[in-house]
Design an enzyme around this catalytic site. Sequence first.
Site, mmCIF file in Angstrom:
data_model
loop_
_atom_site.group_PDB
_atom_site.id
_atom_site.type_symbol
_atom_site.label_atom_id
_atom_site.label_comp_id
_atom_site.label_asym_id
_atom_site.label_seq_id
_atom_site.Cartn_x
_atom_site.Cartn_y
_atom_site.Cartn_z
ATOM 1 N N CYS A 176 -2.427 -0.173 7.112
ATOM 2 C CA CYS A 176 -1.660 1.073 7.033
ATOM 3 C C CYS A 176 -1.839 1.871 8.319
ATOM 4 O O CYS A 176 -0.882 2.499 8.794
ATOM 5 C CB CYS A 176 -2.098 1.897 5.826
ATOM 6 S SG CYS A 176 -1.589 1.147 4.275
ATOM 7 N N GLU A 228 0.734 4.097 1.678
ATOM 8 C CA GLU A 228 1.135 4.656 2.975
ATOM 9 C C GLU A 228 2.247 3.807 3.599
ATOM 10 O O GLU A 228 3.204 4.335 4.184
ATOM 11 C CB GLU A 228 -0.070 4.682 3.939
ATOM 12 C CG GLU A 228 -1.286 5.423 3.401
ATOM 13 C CD GLU A 228 -2.222 4.573 2.549
ATOM 14 O OE1 GLU A 228 -1.759 3.628 1.878
ATOM 15 O OE2 GLU A 228 -3.430 4.865 2.552
ATOM 16 N N HIS A 286 0.825 -1.202 0.000
ATOM 17 C CA HIS A 286 0.000 0.000 0.000
ATOM 18 C C HIS A 286 0.871 1.270 0.000
ATOM 19 O O HIS A 286 2.012 1.248 0.483
ATOM 20 C CB HIS A 286 -0.946 -0.013 1.196
ATOM 21 C CG HIS A 286 -2.012 -1.060 1.076
ATOM 22 N ND1 HIS A 286 -3.087 -1.140 1.927
ATOM 23 C CD2 HIS A 286 -2.169 -2.062 0.162
ATOM 24 C CE1 HIS A 286 -3.868 -2.152 1.557
ATOM 25 N NE2 HIS A 286 -3.324 -2.726 0.485
ATOM 26 N N CYS A 344 -6.174 2.030 5.050
ATOM 27 C CA CYS A 344 -6.808 0.805 5.567
ATOM 28 C C CYS A 344 -6.273 0.496 6.967
ATOM 29 O O CYS A 344 -5.363 1.179 7.459
ATOM 30 C CB CYS A 344 -6.526 -0.363 4.624
ATOM 31 S SG CYS A 344 -4.832 -0.962 4.755
HETATM 32 O O1 LIG Z 1 -4.729 1.942 2.595
HETATM 33 C C1 LIG Z 1 -4.718 1.597 1.410
HETATM 34 C C2 LIG Z 1 -5.712 0.807 0.851
HETATM 35 C C3 LIG Z 1 -5.566 0.351 -0.426
HETATM 36 N N1 LIG Z 1 -4.465 0.669 -1.143
HETATM 37 C C4 LIG Z 1 -4.305 0.117 -2.496
HETATM 38 C C5 LIG Z 1 -4.310 -1.378 -2.581
HETATM 39 C C6 LIG Z 1 -4.781 -1.623 -3.982
HETATM 40 O O2 LIG Z 1 -3.644 -1.543 -4.857
HETATM 41 C C7 LIG Z 1 -5.712 -0.446 -4.255
HETATM 42 C C8 LIG Z 1 -7.172 -0.806 -4.065
HETATM 43 O O3 LIG Z 1 -7.608 -1.404 -5.235
HETATM 44 P P1 LIG Z 1 -9.202 -1.605 -5.548
HETATM 45 O O4 LIG Z 1 -9.226 -2.114 -6.952
HETATM 46 O O5 LIG Z 1 -9.849 -0.258 -5.397
HETATM 47 O O6 LIG Z 1 -9.714 -2.586 -4.547
HETATM 48 O O7 LIG Z 1 -5.403 0.531 -3.291
HETATM 49 C C9 LIG Z 1 -3.511 1.495 -0.632
HETATM 50 O O8 LIG Z 1 -2.497 1.810 -1.287
HETATM 51 N N2 LIG Z 1 -3.678 1.963 0.631
HETATM 52 ZN ZN LIG Z 2 -3.417 0.137 3.460
#
Ligand SMILES: O=c1ccn([C@H]2C[C@H](O)[C@@H](COP(=O)(O)O)O2)c(=O)[nH]1
Ligand SMILES: [Zn+2]
Length: 159
Positions: free
Chosen positions: A106, A79, A77, A103
Amino acid sequence: MKREDYLSWDEYFMGIALLAAKRSKDPGTQVGACIVSPDNKILTMGYNGMPTGCHDDNMPWEREGDPLETKYLYVCHAEFNAILNNGGRSLKGATLYATLFPCNECAKAIIQSGIQKVIYMEDKYADTDAVIASKRMFDMVGITYEAYEVKHKKIVIEL
Ligand SMILES: O=c1ccn([C@H]2C[C@H](O)[C@@H](COP(=O)(O)O)O2)c(=O)[nH]1
Ligand SMILES: [Zn+2]
């Protein structure tokens, strides 16, 4: 007389997070993060991508299907990458600019690194357990989070 249409700090740092997101190969959501010290110095940046050495062309980018064949088990991710890219600099008291609300995984890294404030652009997964847990943890430890105030400013960069 000085220019009046210069970027505010928030525009500058969120602009950099948005630019970092442009490096992402994820066809779904491109996420960028920029971490800034209390005196407005950029400490580190990141975007969502596969771990170093796991070639983008050899990794799955699917959202659905056999979990082992989706991106979720592999992608780092934004972050998390930004925190790991800190080059040994302390992140205590820093502010994280993120294009997507972080999320729960993170959030844990954000808490452990000493970041105190999160400014986010999009919160499209607000109803998911991951984001609900994230906010629960931030509230518990006193990390503040606020939505970036979009002023619909267009920043044009020609290369
Ligand atoms: O905190 C976060 C949450 C998600 N991500 C990234 C992980 C994935 O590469 C995308 C999410 O993909 P979707 O197709 O929208 O499910 O976002 C993040 O970097 N940081
Ligand atoms: Zn995350």
